[in-house]
Write a protein that holds these residues in place. Structure first.
Motif, PDB file in Angstrom:
ATOM      1  N   LEU A 445      23.884  24.533  77.953  1.00 58.01           N
ATOM      2  CA  LEU A 445      23.768  23.360  78.823  1.00 58.01           C
ATOM      3  C   LEU A 445      24.290  22.105  78.134  1.00 58.01           C
ATOM      4  O   LEU A 445      24.940  21.261  78.776  1.00 58.01           O
ATOM      5  CB  LEU A 445      22.321  23.177  79.261  1.00 58.01           C
ATOM      6  CG  LEU A 445      21.753  24.307  80.138  1.00 58.01           C
ATOM      7  CD1 LEU A 445      20.266  24.112  80.372  1.00 58.01           C
ATOM      8  CD2 LEU A 445      22.508  24.412  81.459  1.00 58.01           C
ATOM      9  N   GLU A 446      24.038  21.970  76.847  1.00 56.38           N
ATOM     10  CA  GLU A 446      24.572  20.824  76.107  1.00 56.38           C
ATOM     11  C   GLU A 446      26.098  20.877  76.048  1.00 56.38           C
ATOM     12  O   GLU A 446      26.775  19.850  76.186  1.00 56.38           O
ATOM     13  CB  GLU A 446      23.983  20.795  74.696  1.00 56.38           C
ATOM     14  CG  GLU A 446      22.502  20.428  74.658  1.00 56.38           C
ATOM     15  CD  GLU A 446      21.866  20.663  73.301  1.00 56.38           C
ATOM     16  OE1 GLU A 446      22.616  21.020  72.357  1.00 56.38           O
ATOM     17  OE2 GLU A 446      20.641  20.501  73.175  1.00 56.38           O
ATOM     18  N   THR A 447      26.628  22.083  75.853  1.00 55.62           N
ATOM     19  CA  THR A 447      28.082  22.260  75.858  1.00 55.62           C
ATOM     20  C   THR A 447      28.652  21.928  77.226  1.00 55.62           C
ATOM     21  O   THR A 447      29.706  21.288  77.347  1.00 55.62           O
ATOM     22  CB  THR A 447      28.456  23.705  75.467  1.00 55.62           C
ATOM     23  OG1 THR A 447      27.929  23.988  74.166  1.00 55.62           O
ATOM     24  CG2 THR A 447      29.963  23.910  75.459  1.00 55.62           C
ATOM     25  N   PHE A 448      27.958  22.375  78.270  1.00 54.26           N
ATOM     26  CA  PHE A 448      28.394  22.067  79.635  1.00 54.26           C
ATOM     27  C   PHE A 448      28.474  20.557  79.829  1.00 54.26           C
ATOM     28  O   PHE A 448      29.487  20.044  80.349  1.00 54.26           O
ATOM     29  CB  PHE A 448      27.432  22.677  80.654  1.00 54.26           C
ATOM     30  CG  PHE A 448      27.919  22.595  82.069  1.00 54.26           C
ATOM     31  CD1 PHE A 448      28.501  23.689  82.675  1.00 54.26           C
ATOM     32  CD2 PHE A 448      27.822  21.412  82.801  1.00 54.26           C
ATOM     33  CE1 PHE A 448      28.978  23.609  83.979  1.00 54.26           C
ATOM     34  CE2 PHE A 448      28.289  21.325  84.091  1.00 54.26           C
ATOM     35  CZ  PHE A 448      28.868  22.427  84.685  1.00 54.26           C
ATOM     36  N   LYS A 449      27.453  19.853  79.433  1.00 54.43           N
ATOM     37  CA  LYS A 449      27.407  18.400  79.601  1.00 54.43           C
ATOM     38  C   LYS A 449      28.571  17.733  78.884  1.00 54.43           C
ATOM     39  O   LYS A 449      29.256  16.854  79.434  1.00 54.43           O
ATOM     40  CB  LYS A 449      26.084  17.850  79.073  1.00 54.43           C
ATOM     41  CG  LYS A 449      25.908  16.334  79.204  1.00 54.43           C
ATOM     42  CD  LYS A 449      24.549  15.891  78.689  1.00 54.43           C
ATOM     43  CE  LYS A 449      24.303  14.394  78.937  1.00 54.43           C
ATOM     44  NZ  LYS A 449      25.275  13.537  78.248  1.00 54.43           N
ATOM     45  N   PHE A 450      28.827  18.156  77.644  1.00 53.63           N
ATOM     46  CA  PHE A 450      29.922  17.556  76.875  1.00 53.63           C
ATOM     47  C   PHE A 450      31.267  17.836  77.549  1.00 53.63           C
ATOM     48  O   PHE A 450      32.100  16.933  77.696  1.00 53.63           O
ATOM     49  CB  PHE A 450      29.923  18.122  75.454  1.00 53.63           C
ATOM     50  CG  PHE A 450      31.047  17.614  74.608  1.00 53.63           C
ATOM     51  CD1 PHE A 450      30.968  16.367  73.979  1.00 53.63           C
ATOM     52  CD2 PHE A 450      32.201  18.367  74.436  1.00 53.63           C
ATOM     53  CE1 PHE A 450      32.022  15.897  73.199  1.00 53.63           C
ATOM     54  CE2 PHE A 450      33.256  17.899  73.658  1.00 53.63           C
ATOM     55  CZ  PHE A 450      33.158  16.660  73.043  1.00 53.63           C
ATOM     56  N   CYS A 451      31.470  19.068  77.963  1.00 50.44           N
ATOM     57  CA  CYS A 451      32.759  19.450  78.550  1.00 50.44           C
ATOM     58  C   CYS A 451      33.018  18.751  79.877  1.00 50.44           C
ATOM     59  O   CYS A 451      34.140  18.301  80.148  1.00 50.44           O
ATOM     60  CB  CYS A 451      32.832  20.965  78.732  1.00 50.44           C
ATOM     61  SG  CYS A 451      32.919  21.887  77.187  1.00 50.44           S
ATOM     62  N   VAL A 452      31.997  18.663  80.725  1.00 47.39           N
ATOM     63  CA  VAL A 452      32.204  18.027  82.027  1.00 47.39           C
ATOM     64  C   VAL A 452      32.500  16.536  81.848  1.00 47.39           C
ATOM     65  O   VAL A 452      33.295  15.937  82.601  1.00 47.39           O
ATOM     66  CB  VAL A 452      30.997  18.274  82.955  1.00 47.39           C
ATOM     67  CG1 VAL A 452      29.835  17.348  82.669  1.00 47.39           C
ATOM     68  CG2 VAL A 452      31.409  18.160  84.420  1.00 47.39           C
ATOM     69  N   ASP A 453      31.892  15.931  80.822  1.00 46.29           N
ATOM     70  CA  ASP A 453      32.174  14.529  80.530  1.00 46.29           C
ATOM     71  C   ASP A 453      33.619  14.353  80.072  1.00 46.29           C
ATOM     72  O   ASP A 453      34.315  13.416  80.503  1.00 46.29           O
ATOM     73  CB  ASP A 453      31.208  14.015  79.464  1.00 46.29           C
ATOM     74  CG  ASP A 453      31.497  12.565  79.087  1.00 46.29           C
ATOM     75  OD1 ASP A 453      31.317  11.685  79.949  1.00 46.29           O
ATOM     76  OD2 ASP A 453      31.901  12.331  77.929  1.00 46.29           O
ATOM     77  N   GLN A 454      34.082  15.266  79.239  1.00 46.32           N
ATOM     78  CA  GLN A 454      35.447  15.156  78.706  1.00 46.32           C
ATOM     79  C   GLN A 454      36.494  15.387  79.788  1.00 46.32           C
ATOM     80  O   GLN A 454      37.474  14.650  79.885  1.00 46.32           O
ATOM     81  CB  GLN A 454      35.644  16.159  77.560  1.00 46.32           C
ATOM     82  CG  GLN A 454      34.817  15.854  76.320  1.00 46.32           C
ATOM     83  CD  GLN A 454      35.144  14.509  75.716  1.00 46.32           C
ATOM     84  OE1 GLN A 454      36.304  14.220  75.390  1.00 46.32           O
ATOM     85  NE2 GLN A 454      34.141  13.656  75.573  1.00 46.32           N
TER      86      GLN A 454
END
Length: 478
Positions: A445-454
């Protein structure tokens, strides 16, 4: 006991080298001569019973695809492997007509696994596509003269020349005409986020069921044998049917004497927080098609049908390798593991946690258009903006690449191809093994958050480059 006909001729070291070593030359040669495209990453070893896989280069990934949504009990589950190894000491192959102990036990297990009366079962080791075709054959056997099937838009049911016709047609991606197109009539799937009738799902009264009635009355040129549907579309974008839709669909099928067939290749065996979508919705079909999560990583498919239906002759459903006892034994162990570890409940709880996080993220992130579940059957639809709902196809592609570099494997929905370009491949799927650890899920979920932001910051020029790469990969050599 007689002496073995042939002693073992390969040493343990030779066997190990066949499975654990590959040279650059071998890789290059295989890529050159493979008739199908191969991904750049060579997967090598999964962590037993878990959600982590290592590649040949030593990189580790949390796998949110469960390898085509199949490894519900994790990679190389110890109980499944132990059962398969034990079966290998007895038999690894028999002709289709010969029963074996694993085949008999799996038939019995599946006949009573789902709600309602016991059902008839047929098994294969080709998977869901073969089971879909078995359902079609059984429908025609039990309704002589009928050879038309109703199928929804954006469905996926296999890649044989028949099942690829039941699935969504992809010009350019599929470069040959589908067989038997005159035997299939399409109706719109109830995709509430993109309603095919442009209605408000809260007040529409399931108006999309009228489209099924219209397909039967005005578009079917012959006698309709069956209606094939995923109760929750997987490849089409992680789209669950709305409440009461399947009940309405069953009423329509009963009224017109049409067999209702659920393709539960992705939804069964715990992933949605229940053993099946039929159980989840409380609506049993006439036939249930199973694969993927059934075998615990081994290839197996099944058709589960009403007990009052006529069955097959040996010739109608025979295949040379269709009765391999090895995957049937693995499937028996797999079902036991799912039940003993209560993976249905685990998927429900972890899925609820994940979707709560994603809904919260949606409030702050403009490109998250919709979050869909249940259980660990999660889809997050990326859009350019919420008003237009324009699919963020290029951003989704960039998302996958970035997430993989960060150690998480995601996948996306299948494409729509319009005017030679993919216009809709924008749903990020989160469907890990049901054994994924809570800390691993947090990392996902943390990876998801970072990727969607990028990817929300990608400029238009970069999107054009991503699109070009997507088209090149979709049709190699052109």
């Amino acid at each position: 006991m007689t002496e073995p006909f042939s002693p073992q001729v390969l040493s343990e070291e030779e066997i190990a080298s066949l499975l654990s070593q590959v040279s650059d030359e071998e890789v290059t040669h295989a890529r050159r001569f493979s008739l199908t495209p191969l991904k750049g990453t060579i997967l090598y070893q999964g962590e037993p019973g878990g959600a982590v896989v290592h590649d040949y280069e030593g990189n580790s990934y949390i796998d949110c695809t469960a390898q085509a949504w199949t490894l519900n009990v994790g990679y190389c589950n110890p109980d499944v492997l132990a059962t398969a190894v034990e079966q290998m000491k007895y038999l690894t192959h028999v002709r289709y007509a010969y029963p074996t102990i694993p085949r008999l036990k799996l038939i019995n297990r599946l006949s009573t696994l789902f709600p309602g009366e016991p059902r008839k079962v047929c098994l294969n080791i080709q998977g869901g596509g073969a089971a879909i075709e078995a359902a079609m054959k059984l429908a025609m056997i039990n309704k002589p003269g009928a050879d038309i099937f109703l199928v929804p838009s954006r469905g996926y049911h296999g890649a044989s020349l028949t099942t690829i016709t039941t699935s969504q047609y992809f010009p350019y991606v599929t470069r040959f005409p589908c067989f038997g197109r005159d035997h299939f009539v399409r109706f719109a799937y109830p995709y509430c986020y993109r309603c095919p009738m442009d209605r408000d799902p809260q007040t529409c009264g399931l108006a999309c069921l009228d489209l099924v009635e219209q397909a039967i009355r005005y578009h079917a040129s012959g006698i309709v044998a069956g209606l094939i549907i995923e109760p929750m579309q997987g490849a089409g974008g992680q789209v669950p049917t709305p409440p009461n839709y399947l009940a309405g669909l069953k009423e329509i099928c009963q009224k017109h004497n049409i067999f209702l067939v659920y393709d539960e290749c992705q939804t069964a065996f715990g992933r949605i927080g229940a053993m099946s979508a039929a159980e989840y919705y409380g609506v049993m079909p006439d036939m249930l098609v199973l694969t993927k999560g059934l075998g615990g990583g081994f290839p197996v498919g099944a058709l589960v049908a009403r007990a009052d239906l006529k069955g097959f002759t040996e010739a109608e459903e025979h295949t040379t390798f269709g009765s391999d006892p090895l995957p049937f034994a693995a499937a028996l162990a797999n079902i036991e593991v799912i039940e003993r570890l209560d993976l249905c409940e685990r998927a429900r709880v972890l899925g609820k946690k994940a979707t709560a996080y994603l809904h919260q993220l949606q409030e702050a992130c403009e490109i998250i258009g919709d979050v869909r579940c249940p259980g660990l059957f999660i889809g997050v639809e990326l859009v350019e903006d919420r008003e237009s709902k324009t699919p963020a196809t290029e951003r989704a592609a960039a998302f996958l690449e970035l997430a993989k570099k960060l150690g998480v494997i995601f996948d996306v929905s299948m494409p729509d191809i319009v005017d030679g370009r993919p216009t809709m491949r924008n749903v990020i799927k989160i469907k890990p093994p049901l054994t994924i650890g809570e800390e691993q899920l947090n990392q996902v979920l943390e990876t998801f958050k970072f990727c969607v932001d990028q990817v929300s910051k990608i400029p238009e020029e970069m999107k054009k480059m991503i699109l070009q790469k997507m088209m090149t990969e979709a049709i190699p050599g052109e």
